[in-house]
Enzyme design. Structure first.
Site, PDB file in Angstrom:
ATOM      1  CG  HIS A  97      71.791  51.338  36.044  1.00  0.00           C
ATOM      2  ND1 HIS A  97      72.454  51.802  34.926  1.00  0.00           N
ATOM      3  CD2 HIS A  97      70.488  51.267  35.683  1.00  0.00           C
ATOM      4  CE1 HIS A  97      71.596  52.013  33.952  1.00  0.00           C
ATOM      5  NE2 HIS A  97      70.393  51.696  34.391  1.00  0.00           N
ATOM      6  CG  ASP A 152      66.668  53.512  32.330  1.00  0.00           C
ATOM      7  OD1 ASP A 152      65.606  52.886  32.081  1.00  0.00           O
ATOM      8  OD2 ASP A 152      66.692  54.556  33.005  1.00  0.00           O
TER       9      ASP A 152
END
Length: 269
Positions: A97, A152
């Site tokens: 991320h 995700d």
């Protein structure tokens, strides 16, 4: 890790080469379909940091080694963590991320060259690119719900914005696989290219963008990404402020002068 000029990194799970102001990132686990494990996530973040800071890189391309882009998370390595799988996945997604956030926030355009299957986090990563070009052999599938997981890698952020909420939920719930042409029709891909021409086309576009007004690209990206969080009036206020700032910038002055003088602007100096 060292990145020197046009030198390619070797013996790593994420490679970076630089040429003509274009940084080419290659996910390099072809023996595992470029699936993402903890080490690859760490290396991707390190490469993202370098690309965002490097003055020699003005456009970024991301692709996969071999005949697949990425099948997403390395489930085998995750499962080996046993009862520690939750904490392990927090580590993997932390690095992933951070990398995607850097790609999305940097001024430099990032182009996905999708050379085969993009599944799970691989599809999420493709969706996070500014522009996406796919080989005719590529396939796109979210894959998460099929194994009882949730998305995700920014998939839940970018996918609904690209295809709309109904279609995004359809892709999640049904595990529907899109062909390259379908992904193009749905707005996930900009253009479908023959497999042998993919990198040639992408690098040509990347080199063209690398000669352009990089800071204006970054400001435009910020405007677009923030637009869904703003009212009409607040968004136009941001437009006004940024336009005025850009007009007095070095890029803006060169662009305006070049237009009035009927010549090509030079944004590289």
């Amino acid at each position: 890790m060292k990145y020197e000029g046009e030198r390619s990194l070797e013996n790593n799970k994420v490679l970076l080469s630089i040429e003509n102001h274009v940084g080419v990132i290659t996910l390099n686990r072809p023996e595992a379909a470029n699936s993402l494990d903890l080490q690859m996530a760490k290396e991707l973040m390190e490469v993202a940091i370098f690309c965002s800071e490097s003055e020699s890189i003005r456009t970024v391309v991301i692709t996969g080694a071999g005949n697949k882009f990425s099948v997403g998370g390395d489930l085998k390595s995750f499962a080996q963590e046993g009862d520690e799988i939750s904490s392990h996945l927090k580590s993997v997604t932390f690095y992933l991320h951070q990398a995607i956030s850097l790609f999305a926030r940097m001024n430099k355009p990032i182009i996905g060259a999708i050379n085969g299957v993009a599944a799970g986090a691989g599809m999420s990563l493709a969706c996070a690119c500014d522009l996406v070009y796919a080989s005719e052999k590529s396939k796109f599938v979210m894959a998460y719900n099929k194994i009882g997981l949730t998305p995700d890698g920014s998939g839940s952020y970018f996918l609904p914005r690209l295809v709309g909420m109904r279609r995004a939920l359809e892709l999640m719930y049904t595990n529907r696989q899109l062909t390259a042409d379908e992904a193009c029709e749905w707005g996930i891909v900009n253009q479908v290219v023959s497999d042998e021409k993919l990198m040639e086309v992408v690098l040509s576009i990347a080199e063209q963008l690398a000669k352009g007004p990089m800071n204006a690209y970054g400001a435009t990206k910020k405007l677009f990404y923030h637009s869904l969080q703003e009212t009409l009036e607040s968004q136009m206020s941001k437009e006004s402020l940024l336009l005025a700032t850009r007009a007095s910038s070095k890029e803006g002055k060169e662009g305006i002068s070049a237009f009035l003088e009927k010549r090509e602007a030079n944004f590289l100096e």
